[in-house]
Design a protein around this motif. Structure first.
Motif, PDB file in Angstrom:
ATOM      1  N   ARG A 108      -6.016  11.850   4.949  1.00 54.44           N
ATOM      2  CA  ARG A 108      -5.198  12.236   6.098  1.00 54.44           C
ATOM      3  C   ARG A 108      -4.096  13.227   5.718  1.00 54.44           C
ATOM      4  NH1 ARG A 108      -2.296   8.360   8.523  1.00 54.44           N
ATOM      5  NH2 ARG A 108      -2.382   6.893   6.792  1.00 54.44           N
ATOM      6  N   LEU A 141       5.356  -5.254   0.345  1.00 57.37           N
ATOM      7  CA  LEU A 141       4.292  -6.264   0.189  1.00 57.37           C
ATOM      8  C   LEU A 141       4.704  -7.378  -0.779  1.00 57.37           C
ATOM      9  CD1 LEU A 141       1.463  -5.975   1.516  1.00 57.37           C
ATOM     10  CD2 LEU A 141       0.588  -5.416  -0.745  1.00 57.37           C
ATOM     11  N   THR A 201     -11.351  12.523   5.423  1.00 50.84           N
ATOM     12  CA  THR A 201     -11.436  11.758   4.169  1.00 50.84           C
ATOM     13  C   THR A 201     -10.052  11.483   3.597  1.00 50.84           C
ATOM     14  OG1 THR A 201     -11.623  13.791   2.869  1.00 50.84           O
ATOM     15  CG2 THR A 201     -13.687  12.722   3.548  1.00 50.84           C
ATOM     16  N   CYS A 245      -2.399   1.895  -7.465  1.00 49.61           N
ATOM     17  CA  CYS A 245      -3.177   3.138  -7.315  1.00 49.61           C
ATOM     18  C   CYS A 245      -2.728   3.967  -6.114  1.00 49.61           C
ATOM     19  CB  CYS A 245      -4.665   2.806  -7.203  1.00 49.61           C
ATOM     20  SG  CYS A 245      -5.334   2.131  -8.732  1.00 49.61           S
ATOM     21  N   THR A 246      -1.698   3.510  -5.430  1.00 51.99           N
ATOM     22  CA  THR A 246      -1.080   4.309  -4.366  1.00 51.99           C
ATOM     23  C   THR A 246      -0.616   5.649  -4.951  1.00 51.99           C
ATOM     24  OG1 THR A 246      -0.250   2.243  -3.442  1.00 51.99           O
ATOM     25  CG2 THR A 246       0.904   4.254  -2.757  1.00 51.99           C
ATOM     26  N   LYS A 249       0.764  13.215 -10.058  1.00 51.87           N
ATOM     27  CA  LYS A 249      -0.063  13.250  -8.843  1.00 51.87           C
ATOM     28  C   LYS A 249       0.633  14.066  -7.743  1.00 51.87           C
ATOM     29  CE  LYS A 249      -3.085  12.037  -5.666  1.00 51.87           C
ATOM     30  NZ  LYS A 249      -4.467  12.520  -5.653  1.00 51.87           N
ATOM     31  N   GLY A 309      -5.609  -3.393   0.011  1.00 53.92           N
ATOM     32  CA  GLY A 309      -5.566  -2.086   0.671  1.00 53.92           C
ATOM     33  C   GLY A 309      -6.930  -1.428   0.694  1.00 53.92           C
ATOM     34  N   TRP A 319      -7.604  -8.362  -0.013  1.00 53.96           N
ATOM     35  CA  TRP A 319      -6.714  -8.574   1.138  1.00 53.96           C
ATOM     36  C   TRP A 319      -6.493  -7.218   1.793  1.00 53.96           C
ATOM     37  CZ3 TRP A 319      -2.097  -6.241   2.425  1.00 53.96           C
ATOM     38  CH2 TRP A 319      -1.443  -6.770   3.552  1.00 53.96           C
ATOM     39  N   ARG A 377      -4.313  -5.445   5.402  1.00 53.03           N
ATOM     40  CA  ARG A 377      -3.396  -5.731   6.522  1.00 53.03           C
ATOM     41  C   ARG A 377      -4.177  -6.084   7.787  1.00 53.03           C
ATOM     42  NH1 ARG A 377       0.347  -0.944   8.668  1.00 53.03           N
ATOM     43  NH2 ARG A 377      -1.730  -0.159   9.156  1.00 53.03           N
ATOM     44  N   THR A 378      -5.169  -5.255   8.120  1.00 53.22           N
ATOM     45  CA  THR A 378      -6.066  -5.605   9.223  1.00 53.22           C
ATOM     46  C   THR A 378      -7.148  -6.495   8.625  1.00 53.22           C
ATOM     47  OG1 THR A 378      -5.591  -3.480  10.257  1.00 53.22           O
ATOM     48  CG2 THR A 378      -7.574  -4.628  11.018  1.00 53.22           C
ATOM     49  N   VAL A 419     -12.651  10.555  -1.810  1.00 58.71           N
ATOM     50  CA  VAL A 419     -13.511   9.435  -1.415  1.00 58.71           C
ATOM     51  C   VAL A 419     -14.871   9.547  -2.108  1.00 58.71           C
ATOM     52  CG1 VAL A 419     -14.703   8.411   0.572  1.00 58.71           C
ATOM     53  CG2 VAL A 419     -12.305   9.096   0.778  1.00 58.71           C
ATOM     54  N   ASP A 426       2.836  13.167   0.081  1.00 56.93           N
ATOM     55  CA  ASP A 426       2.746  13.521  -1.347  1.00 56.93           C
ATOM     56  C   ASP A 426       3.610  14.734  -1.690  1.00 56.93           C
ATOM     57  OD1 ASP A 426       0.905  11.500  -1.784  1.00 56.93           O
ATOM     58  OD2 ASP A 426      -0.846  12.822  -1.636  1.00 56.93           O
TER      59      ASP A 426
HETATM   60  P1  NDP Z   1      -5.796   5.022   4.631  1.00 57.75           P
HETATM   61  O1  NDP Z   1      -4.792   5.440   5.631  1.00 57.75           O
HETATM   62  O2  NDP Z   1      -7.242   5.276   4.879  1.00 57.75           O
HETATM   63  O3  NDP Z   1      -5.664   3.426   4.367  1.00 57.75           O
HETATM   64  C1  NDP Z   1      -4.432   2.842   4.109  1.00 57.75           C
HETATM   65  C2  NDP Z   1      -4.617   1.397   3.697  1.00 57.75           C
HETATM   66  O4  NDP Z   1      -3.328   0.802   3.515  1.00 57.75           O
HETATM   67  C3  NDP Z   1      -5.326   0.555   4.749  1.00 57.75           C
HETATM   68  O5  NDP Z   1      -5.999  -0.500   4.101  1.00 57.75           O
HETATM   69  C4  NDP Z   1      -4.147   0.033   5.575  1.00 57.75           C
HETATM   70  O6  NDP Z   1      -4.420  -1.184   6.240  1.00 57.75           O
HETATM   71  C5  NDP Z   1      -3.148  -0.231   4.478  1.00 57.75           C
HETATM   72  N1  NDP Z   1      -1.777  -0.199   4.959  1.00 57.75           N
HETATM   73  C6  NDP Z   1      -1.159   0.782   5.652  1.00 57.75           C
HETATM   74  N2  NDP Z   1       0.140   0.497   5.842  1.00 57.75           N
HETATM   75  C7  NDP Z   1       0.337  -0.722   5.263  1.00 57.75           C
HETATM   76  C8  NDP Z   1       1.458  -1.562   5.132  1.00 57.75           C
HETATM   77  N3  NDP Z   1       2.664  -1.206   5.619  1.00 57.75           N
HETATM   78  N4  NDP Z   1       1.309  -2.744   4.498  1.00 57.75           N
HETATM   79  C9  NDP Z   1       0.116  -3.105   3.994  1.00 57.75           C
HETATM   80  N5  NDP Z   1      -1.001  -2.350   4.080  1.00 57.75           N
HETATM   81  C10 NDP Z   1      -0.877  -1.166   4.709  1.00 57.75           C
HETATM   82  O7  NDP Z   1      -5.318   5.642   3.251  1.00 57.75           O
HETATM   83  P2  NDP Z   1      -6.205   6.038   1.976  1.00 57.75           P
HETATM   84  O8  NDP Z   1      -7.076   4.909   1.584  1.00 57.75           O
HETATM   85  O9  NDP Z   1      -6.797   7.380   2.193  1.00 57.75           O
HETATM   86  O10 NDP Z   1      -5.029   6.244   0.892  1.00 57.75           O
HETATM   87  C11 NDP Z   1      -4.441   5.175   0.170  1.00 57.75           C
HETATM   88  C12 NDP Z   1      -3.600   5.794  -0.949  1.00 57.75           C
HETATM   89  O11 NDP Z   1      -4.457   6.544  -1.818  1.00 57.75           O
HETATM   90  C13 NDP Z   1      -2.527   6.777  -0.437  1.00 57.75           C
HETATM   91  O12 NDP Z   1      -1.376   6.678  -1.216  1.00 57.75           O
HETATM   92  C14 NDP Z   1      -3.208   8.137  -0.597  1.00 57.75           C
HETATM   93  O13 NDP Z   1      -2.248   9.183  -0.714  1.00 57.75           O
HETATM   94  C15 NDP Z   1      -4.006   7.897  -1.883  1.00 57.75           C
HETATM   95  N6  NDP Z   1      -5.177   8.779  -2.066  1.00 57.75           N
HETATM   96  C16 NDP Z   1      -6.112   8.963  -1.073  1.00 57.75           C
HETATM   97  C17 NDP Z   1      -7.196   9.809  -1.274  1.00 57.75           C
HETATM   98  C18 NDP Z   1      -8.247  10.044  -0.237  1.00 57.75           C
HETATM   99  O14 NDP Z   1      -9.113  10.916  -0.456  1.00 57.75           O
HETATM  100  N7  NDP Z   1      -8.264   9.328   0.886  1.00 57.75           N
HETATM  101  C19 NDP Z   1      -7.360  10.535  -2.553  1.00 57.75           C
HETATM  102  C20 NDP Z   1      -6.380  10.195  -3.560  1.00 57.75           C
HETATM  103  C21 NDP Z   1      -5.318   9.375  -3.303  1.00 57.75           C
HETATM  104  P3  NDP Z   1      -5.064  -1.212   7.727  1.00 57.75           P
HETATM  105  O15 NDP Z   1      -6.533  -1.357   7.529  1.00 57.75           O
HETATM  106  O16 NDP Z   1      -4.421  -2.394   8.350  1.00 57.75           O
HETATM  107  O17 NDP Z   1      -4.676   0.074   8.425  1.00 57.75           O
END
Ligand code: NDP
Length: 296
Positions: free
Chosen positions: A235, A75, A233, A95-96, A172, A8, A30, A32-33, A126, A242
């Protein structure tokens, strides 16, 4: 070298994974994209795998950072899924920002195969991920957390044991509900003050020297709202998810929490209005539309 897999590579996952591309780890990634994993591996000391199973094969620790717990659970499935690749004695570090009930189900599914599980959601954004100073909220046994420490310390600074599996996710979710309340109430307040003729910069200056201050007033609004920069940063869709987790958990536990329920409604409304790609701070734009005032 400790074999680690990271699944992820999103907005926060990629900068977290970078810290594991280090001499003490052998890192497989790994995504998804697939092109994102390939370009990560081309840039850092890591190899990329075609399937979750291949990434997990031989890894002592597998880290997931996906949008939701349902995505993590999905997954695991199938011959190319994560569960097929996880060896007995390995650990899944999730860490989700997930939900406690799904994590408990994942943990017991994996325990049947001799695989440990901890939930380890992060805060610090980020920017914190880039410099490896995230706060990590751990749910799971203290022994499992201690085992995972070398991995957690790679991207975390404050690492806190919160309770059994699901406790990290619960904490969280409440933190995120507070973030939503801070953003929304400050947005309403500044729009009202703008209508009354008070410059938002002046209002923030006073609030930041007073008891109403928060991370939103000290950082998010000055850097993102007043400047109209609104960088993406984190969404809004994820903040909606959440706060929804917090509201659902509190309803299930029959804990009266009218403010958090309202925050969940507001985030869901803003998400519907602004779409999947809007940043969480852009929720303010909905308030601005309703109030007919721009906070700048
Ligand atoms: P993004 O939307 O930027 O990225 C999501 C990631 O998950 C991408 O790698 C995406 O792959 C992948 N993904 C999405 N759907 C699936 C699926 N069904 N199966 C497999 N892979 C999938 O999210 P963030 O990185 O911002 O957030 C990730 C987690 O961290 C979330 O739970 C968020 O709440 C948490 N978080 C985020 C923060 C931030 O500041 N951004 C701060 C703290 C926690 P692909 O590249 O294919 O789209």
């Amino acid at each position: 070298m400790t074999a680690v897999a990271f699944l992820g590579l999103g907005a926060i996952g990629a900068p977290m994974a970078k810290h594991l591309a280090a001499p003490e780890f052998s890192l497989r990634v790994w995504n998804r994209t697939a092109s994102r994993a390939a370009s990560f591996a081309a840039q850092y000391q890591a190899t990329h795998s075609d399937t979750p199973a291949a990434a997990a094969a031989g890894a002592k620790f597998v880290v997931t950072c996906l949008p939701t717990s349902d995505d993590v659970a999905a997954l695991l499935d199938g011959p190319a899924g994560l569960e097929a690749g996880l060896a007995e004695g390995a650990m899944l570090i999730d860490c989700t920002s997930g939900d406690p009930a799904t994590s408990r189900r994942i943990a017991s599914r994996l325990a049947a195969r001799g695989v440990a599980f901890i939930d380890a959601p992060v805060s610090g954004g980020v920017a914190g991920a880039e410099i490896g100073t995230l706060t990590i909220m751990v749910g799971g046994s203290p022994t499992d957390m201690n085992r995972a420490m070398p991995v957690l310390e790679a991207f975390g600074e404050k690492i806190v044991h919160c309770g059994p599996v699901g406790a990290g996710h619960a904490l969280k979710a409440i933190n995120q509900a507070m973030l939503a309340v801070h953003i929304w109430s400050l947005g309403e307040g500044l729009a009202a003050l703008a209508r009354a003729g008070v410059n938002p910069a002046v209002a923030l200056d006073v609030i930041n020297a007073s008891s109403g201050r928060s991370n939103s007033s000290q950082n998010l609004f000055p850097q993102r709202v007043l400047t109209r920069a609104f960088p993406r940063t984190f969404r809004l869709a994820l903040l909606d998810k959440d706060v929804g987790i917090a509201a659902r958990a509190l309803r299930e536990q029959k804990v009266p929490a009218p403010m958090i329920q309202l925050a969940a409604e507001l985030m869901s409304m803003a998400h519907r209005e602004l779409g999947e790609e809007a940043d969480h701070v852009e929720a303010v734009k909905v308030i601005e539309r309703i109030a007919g005032e721009v906070i700048d």
